[in-house]
Each structure stands twice: as C-alpha cells, then as structure tokens.
Design a protein around this motif. Structure first.
Motif, PDB file in Angstrom:
ATOM      1  N   GLY A 286       0.799  -1.221   0.000  1.00 26.68           N
ATOM      2  CA  GLY A 286       0.000   0.000   0.000  1.00 26.68           C
ATOM      3  C   GLY A 286       0.829   1.268   0.000  1.00 26.68           C
ATOM      4  N   GLY A 287       2.147   1.139  -0.005  1.00 27.87           N
ATOM      5  CA  GLY A 287       3.002   2.317  -0.034  1.00 27.87           C
ATOM      6  C   GLY A 287       2.967   3.014  -1.380  1.00 27.87           C
ATOM      7  N   VAL A 288       3.178   4.310  -1.380  1.00 24.66           N
ATOM      8  CA  VAL A 288       3.218   5.074  -2.621  1.00 24.66           C
ATOM      9  C   VAL A 288       4.482   4.703  -3.397  1.00 24.66           C
ATOM     10  CG1 VAL A 288       3.346   7.381  -3.626  1.00 24.66           C
ATOM     11  CG2 VAL A 288       1.918   6.970  -1.612  1.00 24.66           C
ATOM     12  N   LEU A 289       4.337   4.425  -4.682  1.00 24.83           N
ATOM     13  CA  LEU A 289       5.499   4.104  -5.504  1.00 24.83           C
ATOM     14  C   LEU A 289       6.267   5.379  -5.821  1.00 24.83           C
ATOM     15  CD1 LEU A 289       4.490   1.473  -8.219  1.00 24.83           C
ATOM     16  CD2 LEU A 289       5.816   1.129  -6.147  1.00 24.83           C
ATOM     17  N   THR A 290       7.541   5.355  -5.582  1.00 23.66           N
ATOM     18  CA  THR A 290       8.411   6.470  -5.949  1.00 23.66           C
ATOM     19  C   THR A 290       9.381   6.084  -7.061  1.00 23.66           C
ATOM     20  OG1 THR A 290       9.984   5.856  -4.203  1.00 23.66           O
ATOM     21  CG2 THR A 290       8.270   7.487  -3.649  1.00 23.66           C
ATOM     22  N   GLU A 291       9.571   4.774  -7.266  1.00 25.52           N
ATOM     23  CA  GLU A 291      10.399   4.268  -8.358  1.00 25.52           C
ATOM     24  C   GLU A 291       9.634   3.173  -9.077  1.00 25.52           C
ATOM     25  OE1 GLU A 291      14.085   2.856  -6.864  1.00 25.52           O
ATOM     26  OE2 GLU A 291      14.871   4.863  -6.419  1.00 25.52           O
ATOM     27  N   TRP A 292       9.754   3.153 -10.403  1.00 25.93           N
ATOM     28  CA  TRP A 292       9.035   2.160 -11.177  1.00 25.93           C
ATOM     29  C   TRP A 292       9.676   0.794 -11.015  1.00 25.93           C
ATOM     30  CZ3 TRP A 292       4.363   2.846 -12.570  1.00 25.93           C
ATOM     31  CH2 TRP A 292       3.750   1.943 -13.450  1.00 25.93           C
ATOM     32  N   PRO A 293       8.880  -0.233 -10.659  1.00 25.66           N
ATOM     33  CA  PRO A 293       9.450  -1.570 -10.449  1.00 25.66           C
ATOM     34  C   PRO A 293      10.180  -2.068 -11.700  1.00 25.66           C
ATOM     35  CG  PRO A 293       7.200  -1.456  -9.635  1.00 25.66           C
ATOM     36  CD  PRO A 293       7.437  -0.193 -10.387  1.00 25.66           C
ATOM     37  N   GLY A 294      11.356  -2.603 -11.477  1.00 25.30           N
ATOM     38  CA  GLY A 294      12.123  -3.182 -12.575  1.00 25.30           C
ATOM     39  C   GLY A 294      13.089  -2.232 -13.233  1.00 25.30           C
ATOM     40  N   THR A 295      12.728  -0.957 -13.345  1.00 23.42           N
ATOM     41  CA  THR A 295      13.604  -0.001 -14.026  1.00 23.42           C
ATOM     42  C   THR A 295      14.213   1.019 -13.075  1.00 23.42           C
ATOM     43  OG1 THR A 295      11.878   1.647 -14.510  1.00 23.42           O
ATOM     44  CG2 THR A 295      12.126  -0.194 -16.057  1.00 23.42           C
ATOM     45  N   GLY A 296      13.549   1.271 -11.959  1.00 22.86           N
ATOM     46  CA  GLY A 296      14.030   2.284 -11.035  1.00 22.86           C
ATOM     47  C   GLY A 296      13.743   3.703 -11.473  1.00 22.86           C
TER      48      GLY A 296
END
Length: 433
Positions: free
Chosen positions: A98-108
């Motif tokens: 549930g945390g806000v994404l700050t980096e895109w998974p897999g690419t950063g």
C-alpha cells in the motif's frame, strides 16, 4: 459459456489481488515455473476493478455473499490506509504494502506523485458499488468520499477566454510541484465523463459542465474529420452538436477511436436508457464502426480495438482512427483486444460472442482458468502473455451487464444521478437519429 468466461475472468482478478486486498495492475499468465505472476504496482482504477468484479461475482453466484463481504471489507480497509491528497488517491501504489510508488518496479525510473481525475473516478465509482452491495460498508465509504470534491480538477467556464476557462476537468495534478496538467478532458465521448457524472451527481460540479464538453470540436478547429451539425443553446450554454460520418453512419466520435472510451461508462451509468436516440444509438454505432473496420475496411477477419498490452510486450493504444477526434488518433495495427468485444456485448451480443470464439479458435487466446489474454496480433498470430486488471475488470462488468442487467448500475440510478445527471442526458440530442 458466458458464466464460464466470467468465472475464469474473476479467477484472474483473484490471482491479481494481493494479501492486502489490492488488485495489481498486470498478471503474467505464463509466469516462471508455470505460476502466474502479478505485478508490483497498482492504481485506483485497478483497485476499483477488483471491487466491482467481486460484487458481480456474488451477484452471478460465483462466490457467496459472505465471501463477497469479506473481500470487500478487506479492500476497503486497504483503501482507507492509502495515502491521499486533496481527497483523492495517487496514481501508483505498491499492491503488496500500500506504499506510494516512488520508483518504477524493474527499471528504477522515478514516479512523479500524481492525482489522476479519471483513475480516481473509477475507484470512487467502485466504492459506491461496494457500499450499495454491503450496507455495513456505507459509513466507511461515506467517510472516504466526503473529501472527494471534483471541483479540485474543474476549471470554471470563462466566456471571455474559453481556451483558458473551458468549463472542463483537468487530467490531473502533480504533487511534486503543485501543478495541474496542461490539458483538460474536453471530449464528451471518452471515459473521463465518469468523473464529470460523479461530480454533477454529488453537487461538486455544476450541471453546465456536461454541456461544455465537445461532441466534436467546432468546424475549422482541426480534427480527424470536418464535422456536420449545428449550434444550439441548452441550459444557457451554446453547444456545437457535431457528428462525423463513418461508413455511412452518423456518429459522435471518441477522442482516439477506441472501444473503452465509448463503452466503459455505460456499464455503470444507463446512458442508453436515459438518452436512447442519442447515447443509446451512438453506442450501437460505435460498435458497428469497429466491426466494419475490422471485417471490411481492413479485412482482418476479427475486430475489437482498445488500449491494451502489445502482444510482444509493452502497452499501446489501439482503436479506429476515423472514430476519434484526434488527428493522429489510435490505429488498429492488426491488434485485437478481447475486452473490446466484451464491451460491445451488451449492444451486439451475437457478433461479439462469435468474434471471441473465432479469436480463441484461431489463436488459442483463452487461458483456461484466467479468461482471454489481453491482445492478439492477428497478422503474426502473437498472443499476449498477460491480462490486465483494468481490462479484466471491464470484461467482468460487461458480462455482469449481459447476464444480470443492471447489477452494477444500481448506485447510479438513484440519488444525485437520478436528480442531476439523468435530466441532462434526457435533454441530449446528438442529431444523429
């Protein structure tokens, strides 16, 4: 067969749903070691799809009422924990925590914190559906929606400078620098109209917002086709009642020419019943145009074009360019998207079912236990390895509308929708009859 399709589609949504209760964005149905793999990220739209699909599953007898209430309560509890701003949810979260994404998974790659008007509309709509299905959730949902004021996205109409004050909704708001998107959602026949309906229904938007959106752009404005039509004044608003003609049919276009722009909203709001000679007719003509494009104009042998995964990987918009206002609109590129046929099913059930059966027969596009895969390139035979929560959510809602009409529409037939939205749609006249 339709019940089996629904059961398998719902199973894919269950596989997408994390222990927290949030539906992840994407599921690789091939997976490593044969086990489907959900993505890390989710959005308000994805979460909404999980909610309304659960209500549909109970209404169609796929799960029990007890199981429905348990699943809805788990998701609502997760939604209550998600970070919000200005009463709305951010565009990307980690579906597991549930945390806000700050980096895109897999690419950063960095993810800008963003409040999307259209994505929030689908979560708000789904929360209304959940509260309608389980009365015990109504106080909690009421508290969640109390601060969702749609005027946050709205730019009031300025008759002296309508380019700056168009009376429309912004695409969204960037939290990092406190700026709105430079564009507004100006086209009426697109999926963001759900946000407009919600705001008009709850009183946070004026009814005139509906008339300030474009059926087509005015003549000479630069668009896919020079429109026919006439100017009219409705509720004190000067409206260009424009339409295109595609393969002999008068049609109010969407923005890009895709199926979900035109036909996702009527899964929930009974536009065709409230406006049979305008919205109702236009929905059917949009389907007919997609069929004509696939079977006759391009002679693919299949039809149904809407944004989806690229069969070889990635994501792209697909559509029928001539059915969209955008001069560089979405094109079909030989890629059919099964969810588009399901969206068409309430309006053309026979052709939709026949098309889906051909797609499965000729390409093996149906994944047993998970429903139709997301897309097929009919020129190469390549089938996507993925299903998307958004597209599976549309499939589930469309099948619910066919198998039990009105099941997911109940929250949008009463209250502010009946008092404020229905009268607008009854006054609509596209001039295409």
């Amino acid at each position: 067969m339709l019940h089996r399709w629904f059961r398998d589609t719902y199973r894919s949504l269950e596989a997408l749903t994390t222990g927290l209760g949030l539906a992840a964005d994407t599921l690789d149905v091939t997976g490593s070691g044969g086990e489907p793999e959900p993505s890390v990220h989710t959005s308000p739209s994805n979460i909404g799809c999980g909610l309304w699909s659960t209500v549909a599953a109970a209404g169609l007898g796929v799960i029990s009422g007890t199981a429905m209430r348990r699943a809805l309560a788990r998701t609502v509890a997760a939604v209550e924990r998600l970070e919000r701003h200005h009463g709305f949810w951010l565009n990307w979260y980690d579906a597991r925590t549930g945390g806000v994404l700050t980096e895109w998974p897999g690419t950063g790659a960095p993810v800008r914190p963003f409040l999307s008007s259209v994505d929030n509309a689908w979560l708000v709509a789904a929360l209304r559906i959940a509260a309608d299905a389980d009365p015990e959730l109504r106080p909690r949902v009421g508290r969640l929606l109390a601060d969702a004021d749609w005027s946050f996205y709205y730019t009031p109409y300025d008759p002296d400078d309508p380019a700056v004050g168009p009376g429309q909704l912004r695409g969204g708001y960037h939290l990092d620098d406190g700026t709105y998107t430079p564009h507004w959602y100006g086209a009426l026949n697109t999926e963001p109209r759900m946000a407009g309906y919600l705001g008009i229904a709850d009183g946070s938007l004026p009814g005139e917002h509906y008339w300030h959106t474009f059926r087509t752009l005015p003549p000479g404005a630069g668009q896919e086709q020079e429109p026919e039509g006439e100017w009219s004044t409705v509720d004190g608003v000067r409206v260009w009642r424009g339409h295109y003609t595609y393969r002999g049919r008068k049609t109010v276009p969407s923005w890009g020419g895709s199926m979900f722009e035109a036909l996702m909203v009527p899964l929930f709001v009974p536009e065709g019943q409230w406006s049979p000679r305008s919205w109702g007719l236009n929905h059917r003509r949009h389907v007919a145009g997609q069929i004509e494009h696939g079977l006759r104009e391009e002679a693919y042998g299949y039809w149904g074009f809407s944004p989806a995964t690229v069969p070889s990987g990635g994501y792209s918009e697909y559509g029928v360019d001539a059915l969209g206002m955008q001069t560089e609109g979405y094109t079909s590129k030989g890629v059919v998207t099964p969810h588009a046929s399901f969206l068409a099913m309430p309006f053309a059930p026979g052709p939709a079912v026949a098309n889906l059966l051909r797609i499965d027969r000729d390409f093996g596009a149906y994944a047993d236990g998970y429903g139709f895969r997301d897309s097929v390139d009919v020129r190469t035979g390549r089938v996507s390895d993925h299903v998307l929560a958004l597209d599976q959510g549309m499939v589930a809602a469309a099948l619910a509308q066919v198998l039990r009409p009105g099941l997911l529409q109940r929250p949008f037939r009463t209250g502010g929708f009946a008092r404020r939205v229905e009268p607008l749609l009854r006054r609509e006249d596209f001039g295409i009859a």
